[in-house]
Design a protein around this motif. Structure first.
Motif, short mmCIF file in Angstrom:
data_model
loop_
_atom_site.label_atom_id
_atom_site.label_comp_id
_atom_site.label_asym_id
_atom_site.label_seq_id
_atom_site.Cartn_x
_atom_site.Cartn_y
_atom_site.Cartn_z
N ALA A 136 0.65 -1.75 -0.08
CA ALA A 136 -0.34 -0.18 -0.28
C ALA A 136 0.97 1.57 -0.01
CB ALA A 136 -0.82 -0.16 1.04
N LYS A 137 1.77 0.91 0.73
CA LYS A 137 2.74 2.41 1.22
C LYS A 137 3.88 2.20 -0.68
CE LYS A 137 3.88 2.42 5.66
NZ LYS A 137 4.83 2.22 6.53
N ILE A 138 4.24 1.34 -0.73
CA ILE A 138 4.90 1.86 -2.18
C ILE A 138 4.02 2.07 -3.37
CG2 ILE A 138 6.32 -0.02 -4.13
CD1 ILE A 138 6.80 -2.06 -1.61
N GLU A 139 2.63 1.83 -3.32
CA GLU A 139 2.03 2.25 -4.51
C GLU A 139 1.64 3.78 -4.28
OE1 GLU A 139 -2.62 1.02 -4.92
OE2 GLU A 139 -1.58 -0.41 -4.10
N VAL A 140 1.41 4.33 -2.72
CA VAL A 140 1.74 5.66 -2.72
C VAL A 140 2.88 6.45 -3.17
CG1 VAL A 140 1.51 7.47 -1.58
CG2 VAL A 140 -0.15 5.85 -0.92
N ALA A 141 3.92 5.92 -2.85
CA ALA A 141 5.39 5.58 -3.00
C ALA A 141 5.49 6.90 -4.31
CB ALA A 141 6.57 5.89 -2.15
N VAL A 142 5.39 5.61 -5.36
CA VAL A 142 5.49 5.36 -6.95
C VAL A 142 4.52 6.38 -8.00
CG1 VAL A 142 4.93 4.30 -8.49
CG2 VAL A 142 5.81 2.71 -7.33
N ALA A 143 3.46 6.76 -7.11
CA ALA A 143 3.02 7.80 -8.07
C ALA A 143 3.23 8.72 -7.23
CB ALA A 143 1.26 7.66 -6.89
N LEU A 144 3.90 9.31 -6.37
CA LEU A 144 4.11 10.85 -5.91
C LEU A 144 5.57 10.73 -6.84
CD1 LEU A 144 4.47 11.45 -2.02
CD2 LEU A 144 3.21 11.76 -3.99
N HIS A 145 6.72 9.53 -6.65
CA HIS A 145 7.53 9.77 -7.69
C HIS A 145 7.43 9.90 -9.45
CE1 HIS A 145 11.65 8.93 -8.61
NE2 HIS A 145 12.09 8.33 -9.66
N VAL A 146 6.71 8.99 -9.48
CA VAL A 146 6.28 9.42 -11.01
C VAL A 146 5.92 10.22 -11.08
CG1 VAL A 146 4.70 7.93 -13.27
CG2 VAL A 146 6.28 7.19 -11.56
N GLU A 147 5.32 11.24 -10.70
CA GLU A 147 4.59 12.83 -10.49
C GLU A 147 5.80 13.87 -10.63
OE1 GLU A 147 1.78 14.29 -10.63
OE2 GLU A 147 2.39 16.36 -10.80
N SER A 148 6.41 13.32 -9.66
CA SER A 148 7.62 14.60 -9.35
C SER A 148 8.57 14.29 -10.84
CB SER A 148 8.14 14.10 -8.38
OG SER A 148 8.68 13.15 -7.80
N VAL A 149 9.25 13.23 -11.18
CA VAL A 149 9.80 13.04 -12.39
C VAL A 149 9.29 13.24 -13.16
CG1 VAL A 149 10.48 10.88 -14.00
CG2 VAL A 149 10.92 10.60 -11.47
#
Lengths: 168, 390
Positions: A121-134
């Motif tokens: 669940a955490k990874i899902e959020v972390a991926v979303a944040l990272h993709v967004e910032s990239v």
């Protein structure tokens, strides 16, 4: 009296101020890419560790144990560019194991799977944040004004991390 | 899961004293976070200083301006800006959570003034508007500062993607499912009744569609009654209703939470004829949690919430004939209705605050990684440091 030089100077100063604003914005984005990646990386390392632990437990049969060990090893060794593919491989291996395992009575293994679920669940959020910032950073860096004045300096262009969240 | 105790600041852009979805969401979230041991401060505009909860800090009196098809009571301006800055620098927050930061309000001001871990929640959904092209370039660098974005629904997420070209994590609005599920059947409201909750005077709530559909429903169900709960001038409203239908209406005014649970449990069918401007549809989630059979318009938000019709019946939006058909169908098929009630009640548990707040906190955790505390961005500017300004 001639105001032209003064005006020119003022325009230049304003332009320089605008450039510094843009540079500040870009710097913040680069910083964010770094932190979101560090965070995601940490979570993924933890996941690989849990996968290894599951592989070592007597719950996994030799074949899936081998598969898991291989996948988590690959995920840890992969370079940033190949990382997403390696992690997807690990997700796949874990999913197969979870599907075929059914209900397991061993409390320790149950605990591991629960921890894995929370981590996912955490990874899902972390991926979303990272993709967004990239994406943001890449978008801003493609602006002509930023390319012309080399506002990004020597910072490397962030790599898109493709991660199929549905395999989690 | 164990929580670390954090200092969290929440900014609510709309006037605290007027009822509304965002205000209710902020109040529930704040209460929940406090119950988990966190320190919470909510900054919001308020009209009066009375009856405010302990966690609330007033940012001044709100001004009413028309926005997105309704009157929004919001606040901005230099005085509000300095209050926002004070609140941020005195708060020593680990994270600030801004609600609806893309409208001209104290949320936007806070986003502009602060630096550090910031989460923004986007509630509204609207069609792509011309004005966005004009304000986009101004908004973009400010919204960009948000570390993480939350959209309350797929509709809100699409709006965000179209308007500001950024993506968001979808976390639905929360409800207190347990007290709602404990409603009792009240004979005053049960039987062949149609229930409606909301500000019925607002055109986008679509009560007029229901009135248009009524004659067709009356033909099949002569004893049908309409129960309307929610604030508004009922006498004024009834003047526009055809005379032969007026006696079927009962206006209950504003109802309490426990009355709401009984109301939703008792009524024959709950109708949500909204014509648009709805992003999530919290009232539908509540109706499902209380075990009501729902008939709703097929606007995107409701379609998503009702799982494309798995947990409630959808009718073509603004089509009175379609609405009448669906109401008749639901009232006539007892077994199907009971199946829908049960499925909806089960499904609505996923909107319970226990689940939702946990997911919001997960986003908080991700946003707080490595960014330190929230500070004023002006404190970090090089020339201010150079001049020794504080």
């Amino acid at each position: 009296m001639n105001f032209t030089p003064l005006l020119l100077l003022l325009t230049l100063a304003l332009f320089a101020w605008y450039l510094s604003l843009l540079a500040g914005r870009l710097d913040r984005l680069h910083h964010r890419v770094e932190t979101s990646w560090a965070n995601l990386d940490g979570l993924l390392q933890r996941r690989a560790a849990i996968a290894l632990e599951i592989a070592r437990s007597d719950f996994a049969d030799p074949a899936s144990s081998l598969l898991l060990t291989f996948a988590s090893h690959q995920a840890r060794e992969a370079s940033v560019k190949d990382r997403s593919q390696a992690e997807s491989g690990l997700s796949g291996a874990l999913a197969i194991l979870r599907e075929t395992s059914g209900a397991h009575s061993d409390l320790a293994v149950q605990d591991l799977f629960r921890e894995l679920g929370e981590l996912n669940a955490k990874i899902e959020v972390a991926v979303a944040l990272h993709v967004e910032s990239v994406n943001r950073t890449q978008l801003i860096r493609s602006k002509w004004i930023i390319r012309t004045f080399r506002l990004a300096g020597s910072a490397p262009l962030p790599v898109t991390y493709e991660f199929e969240s549905d395999v989690l | 899961m164990t929580f670390e105790r954090k200092k969290i600041g929440i900014v609510c852009p709309y006037g605290w004293d007027t009822p509304g979805g965002v205000q209710a969401h902020v109040a529930d979230l704040a209460t929940y976070l406090i119950s988990q041991g966190h320190t919470v401060s909510v900054l919001a505009p308020t009209s009066s200083e009375e009856n405010l909860p302990d966690y609330l800090v007033s940012a001044g009196k709100p001004i009413a301006i028309p926005y997105n098809g309704a009157v929004a009571r919001i606040l901005f301006g230099p005085v509000a800006f300095s209050r926002v800055r004070n609140w941020i620098s005195n708060g020593d927050f680990d994270l600030i959570h801004l609600h609806e930061p893309a409208i001209p309000s104290i949320s936007l001001l806070a986003c502009f003034a602060a630096e550090g871990p910031m989460v923004g929640t986007f509630h509204a959904s609207s069609k792509r508007q011309r004005a966005i092209f004009a304000i986009g370039p101004i908004l973009e660098p400010v919204i960009e500062k948000l570390t993480a974005r939350i959209a309350v629904s797929e509709a809100a997420r699409t709006t965000l993607r179209e308007h500001l070209e950024t993506d968001a994590v979808v976390v639905p609005n929360g409800i207190y499912a347990k007290p709602l599920s404990q409603g009792k059947i009240d004979p005053r409201w049960s039987g062949n009744t149609i229930g409606f909750i909301g500000r019925f005077e607002e055109p986008r709530k679509g009560l007029s569609v229901l009135i248009e559909a009524l004659p067709e429903v009356v033909r099949k169900h002569p004893d049908i009654k309409i129960l309307v709960a929610g604030p508004g001038d009922s006498l004024e409203y009834l003047k526009d209703v055809p005379a032969d239908l007026r006696h079927r209406f009962t206006f209950l005014g504003r109802i309490t939470e426990s009355e709401k649970a009984d109301f939703l449990r008792s009524i024959g069918v709950y109708v949500a004829p909204n014509t648009g401007g709805e992003s999530f549809g919290i009232i539908l989630a509540e109706a499902l949690a209380a075990g009501a059979a729902v008939v709703a318009s097929d606007i995107p938000a409701f379609q998503t919430l009702l799982g494309d019709g798995s947990y409630g019946t959808l009718f073509q939006s603004e089509n009175a004939h379609s609405l009448a058909l669906k109401i008749n169908h639901v009232l006539e098929n007892e077994n199907e209705r009971d199946a829908l009630r049960a499925a909806g009640k089960e499904y609505a548990q996923s909107f319970d605050w226990d689940v939702v707040a946990q997911r919001i906190y997960e986003v908080y955790e991700m946003a707080m990684v490595g960014l330190g505390k929230v500070t004023l961005s002006s404190d970090n500017r090089g020339f201010n440091k150079f001049l020794g300004r504080q």
